[in-house]
Design an enzyme around this catalytic site. Structure first.
Site, PDB file in Angstrom:
ATOM      1  N   ALA A 156       0.832  -1.202   0.000  1.00 24.32           N
ATOM      2  CA  ALA A 156       0.000   0.000   0.000  1.00 24.32           C
ATOM      3  C   ALA A 156       0.870   1.256   0.000  1.00 24.32           C
ATOM      4  O   ALA A 156       0.667   2.172  -0.807  1.00 24.32           O
ATOM      5  CB  ALA A 156      -0.924  -0.008   1.218  1.00 24.32           C
ATOM      6  N   ARG A 162     -12.779 -18.215   4.994  1.00 26.25           N
ATOM      7  CA  ARG A 162     -11.929 -18.545   6.136  1.00 26.25           C
ATOM      8  C   ARG A 162     -12.668 -18.611   7.456  1.00 26.25           C
ATOM      9  O   ARG A 162     -12.377 -19.468   8.289  1.00 26.25           O
ATOM     10  CB  ARG A 162     -10.816 -17.503   6.241  1.00 26.25           C
ATOM     11  CG  ARG A 162      -9.887 -17.627   5.088  1.00 26.25           C
ATOM     12  CD  ARG A 162      -8.848 -16.570   5.045  1.00 26.25           C
ATOM     13  NE  ARG A 162      -7.962 -16.849   3.918  1.00 26.25           N
ATOM     14  CZ  ARG A 162      -7.013 -16.024   3.511  1.00 26.25           C
ATOM     15  NH1 ARG A 162      -6.835 -14.868   4.128  1.00 26.25           N
ATOM     16  NH2 ARG A 162      -6.245 -16.353   2.496  1.00 26.25           N
TER      17      ARG A 162
END
Ligand SMILES: Cc1cc2nc3c(=O)[nH]c(=O)nc-3n(C[C@H](O)[C@H](O)[C@H](O)COP(=O)(O)OP(=O)(O)OC[C@H]3O[C@@H](n4cnc5c(N)ncnc54)[C@H](O)[C@@H]3O)c2cc1C
Ligand code: SF4
Ligand code: SF4
Ligand code: FES
Lengths: 255, 582
Positions: B14, B289
């Protein structure tokens, strides 16, 4: 199974002071690596003789041998502390900072010259910009498969620590004069093989030929044995040698 | 106004992307990172990066990627920004391809894609099983280009301590400390972009994160008035390898390439129980998940784990060696190196581990700016995109997308600023440096009994036991009291190391205080949220409750404590529907 782990650690307070050794004894637990041993010392910094001391400092981040931070000499071998398992090491385990790089403190060394060499070698693809410009070049799987290993170089420095041509860095001048080392060859090989990266291929090889470049490699092959990512560094060196000859910029030194 | 300057804190995917966006436009960036940026945590990402390129003739689309992400996040994500991210994703893959990332290829020379959890499409581009490493290196190389051109100044080995906020509440830069010389300095900028990544260390050594994932910088800003959102949403990954120092991930890509989860059948010796495939025939081993983790956790609690321990088998030994070598070598190597068994031959033993924070600094849904003007947030450290549960391979794409948005928006913001940071009195910067020096002096003088490392491990234990897979209100209540006690004990700390040179203990103790504050935020958010949604599961409230809880948790720091309020979620594009995968 041993109930204790014995260590000898080479320590140094700061760049200006002399190094000294300390011994530690740590309770044994199964599946420990060198990092967990160091964490243990961090929590309870007491020497084997029972004297209080300061926690040992070292660099690490990923703990899974992919960031390259935790390189050090472990029982004399250049490798990563995170992937060095205690059960596979003979004792006492000896920890030392890399010898060719300036020591910052204890097991921390300054490897910034490696990053600077990547600038010298223009180790990048000269893209026009990050705005949308469509798809990248097509590549047959074979090219990708050959390049991939080189793209895993984590700038850990093991190949430099073991290289007979790579001189210990003691001054700022040394950083500039020194042999760039196998790591940079691997990167040049990677970028020169890329369809866009090729644009700078010639300049990169010329950089390698400057002082501190290709000519200096004595070909002892220590680098390839030391590389934790099994990067075929001597292949890169050989290929770049050939390339240099082809480009006619390789003259009097043929080793 | 003088030429604007920019600060980026964090050199993961990022932060590097944000840096490139600004430098590419010809502006200067000061880039801060505790580690050389090339060693940032993003290198750990293994499995891949999502984009609906539809190169497998499956009819995948941006709309489908968007829907999978919102649905996977149990409708807690603000939708418009997620749509933009999914639209940007194919272009992001192309960009990396142009930068020379060694993505795996099909025989025709096109990008290869694999499957990941929570989708039925091959949507994940990958470079072996070390995709994050290849992606961050590509950005690192481009940043180096701009560094060579003099546009980027790297402050590697500097730790951000806090923001500089002027009298009008506007962010004007940061205060950072050199981790070697221990010098503390302020740095001015028109805009600062936070890209500091995850917070795994709040869970002690029981996470898959890297050692610098403390969340300390974001916590410091939270203590300066920045909102922190959805802290309670913590992703626990279903498959990690046990370890002393950390829990190493065994990527979802192992299952994406056909890996199977099983345990020995209790009733039939020698037989195998493929528990996910049996219960969820449609998604099988590629469930999202949160659900896969709960299944494994419960199964082991019920005594069905391998050797009756908290572990199950993840098996790739049936997959041809050639495929494993081409697509999964990076992760299988990790197993082999750290466990000493060969996963080409024997099944791996795995168990869930804390992995990712969906929550993070609050940033708005269009410009990714926090409630402190001039301070932006990109990547894992912000709360957007992933709602109550992140889908695998969606983080890398969100990090890069955020970097692009923040870079561009920081430029826009600076252009629109009437008075730049040069107009701010130097007293504002000096005051913040003084405040930070005060905190440091307090620590140097501390002569208590408590060790920062011991306190950290206690916090990690509390958080791992109470704020992960299954949550109970009575335990969360107790946990809150226990965390407060740790905060009290922190005041009685001491340092074994008094050196003013590269003092890692000092830096860690400083970060620990901030970690404790964030732990409080996570715990309180979890305590108050009386429903189950995505990764947040309470047996006492087993259902999702949209009527009361379809809202974003906001934590504000008030007189030393987190105060919680809520804001609505933007669900304007996909109406919430029940989430199930069977
Ligand atoms: C083992 C593992 C595997 C993963 N695999 C995948 C995958 O396959 N696909 C996927 O999409 N996602 C994956 N993820 C998630 C993904 O890797 C991360 O969410 C992502 O890399 C975060 O990137 P980032 O840029 O936000 O931050 P990071 O890469 O964590 O970088 C943070 C940066 O901030 C700096 N920093 C932090 N604090 C400070 C401070 N106080 N001062 C100065 N600098 C500071 C650090 O030095 C670092 O440079 C995985 C995560 C893990 C743990
Ligand atoms: S082959 Fe060259 S680079 Fe490698 S160790 Fe020998 S001299 Fe050094
Ligand atoms: S080539 Fe190998 S040994 Fe050298 S820096 Fe790269 S990973 Fe390390
Ligand atoms: S800590 Fe990253 S290589 Fe060891």
């Amino acid at each position: 199974m041993p109930d204790a782990i014995k260590l000898r650690i080479k320590r140094q307070k700061d760049p200006g002071s002399r190094s000294y050794w300390e011994r530690f004894t740590i309770p044994y637990r199964p599946n420990m690596n060198v990092i967990s041993v160091l964490l243990e010392i961090q929590e309870r910094p007491v020497t084997a003789e029972g004297n209080k001391t300061t926690p040992v400092t070292w660099d690490c981040n990923c703990l899974e041998e992919v960031c390259g931070a935790c390189s050090m000499l472990i029982n004399g071998r250049a490798r990563q502390a995170c992937s060095a398992l205690v059960d596979q090491l003979s004792q006492p385990i000896t920890l030392e900072p890399f010898s060719k790089f300036p020591c910052i403190r204890d097991l921390q060394v300054d490897r910034s010259s490696m990053f600077r060499n990547l600038i010298r070698a223009q180790a990048w693809i000269p893209i026009d910009g990050t705005y949308p410009l469509g798809e990248g070049p097509r590549l047959v799987p074979k090219v990708q498969e050959e390049s991939y290993p080189y793209s895993r170089c984590m700038t850990c420095g093991c190949c430099l620590e073991v290289c007979p041509q790579f001189m210990p860095i003691r001054t700022e001048e040394d950083k500039k004069r020194n042999f760039v080392g196998a790591q940079v060859y691997g990167q040049v090989r990677l970028f020169n093989a890329h369809p866009t990266g090729q644009a700078l291929a010639h300049e990169r090889i010329e950089t390698l030929l400057e002082e501190g470049g290709l000519a200096e490699c004595g070909n002892a092959q220590n680098c390839v044995k030391a590389c934790p990512k099994e990067i075929p560094l001597t292949d890169a060196i050989a290929e770049l040698n050939r390339e240099a000859v082809k480009q006619g910029i390789f003259g009097w030194f043929h080793k | 106004m003088a030429t604007p300057r920019f600060i980026v804190v964090g050199g993961g995917l990022a932060g590097l992307m944000a840096t490139i966006r600004i430098a590419e436009k010809g502006f200067n960036v000061d880039l801060f990172s505790t580690v050389p940026v090339k060693r940032s945590h993003s290198v750990c990402a293994q499995g891949g990066i999502n984009a609906a390129k539809n190169l497998k003739g499956e009819g995948d689309s941006i709309g489908q990627h968007f829907d999978d992400t919102i649905y996977g996040g149990d409708f807690l994500a603000n939708q418009p920004i997620v749509k933009r991210m999914c639209e940007a994703a194919p272009g992001i893959i192309d960009l990396f391809d142009r930068m020379g990332v060694t993505f795996n290829r099909t025989p025709e020379g096109l990008l290869d894609f694999r499957r990941f959890g929570g989708t039925r499409f091959h949507r994940t581009a990958f470079a072996g099983a070390t995709t994050g490493q290849q992606l961050i290196y590509a950005l690192d190389e481009q940043v180096r280009r701009h560094e060579a051109a003099g546009l980027v100044t790297k402050y590697e080995g500097w730790e951000m301590l806090s923001g500089v906020i002027d009298n009008q509440g506007i962010g004007r830069g940061i205060v950072a400390m050199n981790m070697t010389t221990m010098e503390t300095k302020s740095f001015a900028a028109e805009a600062a972009i936070m890209a500091t990544g995850g917070i795994g260390l709040i869970f002690g050594r029981k996470s898959t994160n890297s050692m610098n994932c403390t969340g300390s910088a974001v916590s410091a800003l939270y203590q300066q008035g920045m909102l922190y959102a959805n802290g309670e949403f913590i992703q626990v990954h279903p498959t990690a390898i046990p370890g002393e120092d950390k829990l190493r991930l065994m990527s979802e890509s192992a299952r994406g390439e056909g890996g199977r989860l099983w345990v020995p059948r209790a009733d039939k010796p020698g037989a195998r129980w493929y528990f996910l495939e049996e219960k969820y025939p449609k998604y099988g081993n590629l469930l999202p998940r949160d659900i896969a983790t709960r299944e494994i956790f419960q199964l082991c609690l019920d005594g069905y784990g391998v050797d009756r321990k908290m572990q199950v088998y993840l098996d790739v030994s049936h997959i041809p060696r050639e495929v494993l070598e081409r697509k999964l070598e990076g992760i299988l190597e990790i197993y082999e190196k750290f466990i000493g068994e060969d996963p080409h031959k024997v099944p791996m033993r795995v168990f869930p581990a804390m992995h990712y924070t969906m929550g993070g600094m609050w940033v708005n849904g269009d410009k990714l700016m926090s409630n402190i003007p001039g301070i932006f947030g990109a990547g894992e450290c912000n709360f957007q995109h992933h709602g109550a549960n992140r889908l695998g391979a969606n983080s890398l794409v969100s990090c890069v997308f955020d970097g692009m948005v923040c870079g561009d928006e920081a430029l826009n913001y600076a252009k629109g600023l009437k008075n730049g940071s040069a107009s701010v009195s130097s007293a504002v910067f000096e005051a913040e440096v003084k405040r930070q020096n005060g905190i440091s002096e307090g620590l140097w003088k501390a002569d208590g009994k408590e060790s920062p490392y011991a306190l950290w491990l206690e916090m990690g234990k509390l958080m791992s036991e109470n704020c992960t897979v299954i949550r109970y209100n009575d335990r969360l209540k107790q946990n809150q009291d226990d965390l407060i006690k740790l905060q009290e004990r922190y005041k009685n700390i001491h340092l074994d190391d008094q050196s003013r040179w590269s003092n890692q203990e000092f830096l860690f103790a400083r970060a620990l205080k901030n970690m404790l504050h964030l732990a409080r935020v996570i715990n309180l958010g979890a305590l108050l949220r009386n429903e189950s949604r995505g990764s947040h599961y309470k047996p006492e409230f087993p259902e999702r409750n949209d009527a009361e809880w379809l809202k974003t948790t906001l934590a504000r720091f008030e007189s030393g404590e987190p105060k919680i309020s809520y804001e609505p979620v933007d669900t304007s594009l996909i109406p919430p529907r029940q989430r199930k995968y069977d």
